[in-house]
Design a protein around this motif. Structure first.
Motif, PDB file in Angstrom:
ATOM      1  N   PHE A   1     -11.058 -29.197 -23.824  1.00  0.00           N
ATOM      2  CA  PHE A   1     -12.274 -28.401 -23.912  1.00  0.00           C
ATOM      3  C   PHE A   1     -12.236 -27.388 -22.768  1.00  0.00           C
ATOM      4  CE2 PHE A   1     -13.147 -32.672 -25.447  1.00  0.00           C
ATOM      5  CZ  PHE A   1     -13.676 -32.433 -26.702  1.00  0.00           C
ATOM      6  N   LEU A   2     -12.293 -26.119 -23.082  1.00  0.00           N
ATOM      7  CA  LEU A   2     -12.241 -25.058 -22.084  1.00  0.00           C
ATOM      8  C   LEU A   2     -13.557 -24.300 -22.030  1.00  0.00           C
ATOM      9  CD1 LEU A   2      -8.721 -23.603 -22.925  1.00  0.00           C
ATOM     10  CD2 LEU A   2      -9.372 -24.762 -20.803  1.00  0.00           C
ATOM     11  N   LYS A   3     -13.987 -23.991 -20.833  1.00  0.00           N
ATOM     12  CA  LYS A   3     -15.176 -23.161 -20.663  1.00  0.00           C
ATOM     13  C   LYS A   3     -14.892 -21.729 -21.105  1.00  0.00           C
ATOM     14  CE  LYS A   3     -18.535 -21.840 -17.156  1.00  0.00           C
ATOM     15  NZ  LYS A   3     -18.938 -22.037 -15.759  1.00  0.00           N
ATOM     16  N   ASP A   4     -13.633 -21.279 -20.909  1.00  0.00           N
ATOM     17  CA  ASP A   4     -13.263 -19.906 -21.227  1.00  0.00           C
ATOM     18  C   ASP A   4     -11.852 -19.890 -21.807  1.00  0.00           C
ATOM     19  OD1 ASP A   4     -12.590 -17.203 -21.292  1.00  0.00           O
ATOM     20  OD2 ASP A   4     -13.293 -16.798 -19.253  1.00  0.00           O
ATOM     21  N   MET A   5     -11.706 -19.490 -23.049  1.00  0.00           N
ATOM     22  CA  MET A   5     -10.399 -19.479 -23.701  1.00  0.00           C
ATOM     23  C   MET A   5      -9.428 -18.517 -23.006  1.00  0.00           C
ATOM     24  SD  MET A   5      -8.733 -21.179 -25.924  1.00  0.00           S
ATOM     25  CE  MET A   5      -9.787 -21.973 -27.128  1.00  0.00           C
TER      26      MET A   5
END
Length: 124
Positions: free
Chosen positions: A76-80
């Motif tokens: 899970f990434l906050k910013d791709m």
């Protein structure tokens, strides 16, 4: 079912286990970049990803497993836009082992971290 808990990874901060073992599988809760003492690792996505892997390795070790037993991850990434740098740290931690993976951008993560990773591992 068996609950896995280790003091070498951050304690669960809610009503969940660090991992559960059932039917030959270990299913972890998501790990974020906290130290075992509960301190948030600041810094870029690489520093945070490496701390997440330290936590995952500690949980796996408590069950007698290693990253080589991992068959599936979810990132899970906050910013791709951090994907490429995260991917390099991810590859360094796994080496030649390549489990299946999903990676998604999410609106927000606990403690506003940049990355959270959960794993499924198998006992061989």
């Amino acid at each position: 079912m068996k609950t896995i808990s280790t003091t070498k990874a951050p304690a669960a901060i809610g009503p969940y286990a660090q991992a559960i073992v059932a039917n030959g599988f270990l299913i972890s809760s998501g790990q974020i970049p906290l130290t075992a003492e509960g301190e948030l690792v600041e810094g870029d996505i690489v520093a945070q990803t490496n701390q997440v892997f330290e936590n995952i390795k500690a949980v796996l070790a408590e069950a007698g497993l290693s990253l080589n037993n991992v068959i599936k991850t979810t990132v899970f990434l906050k910013d791709m836009n951090d994907f490429a740098a995260m991917n390099e740290a991810y590859a360094t931690n796994f080496g030649d082992h390549k489990p299946s993976r999903s990676a998604v951008e999410v609106a927000r993560l606990p403690k506003d971290v940049k990355v959270e990773i959960e794993v499924i591992a198998v006992f061989e």
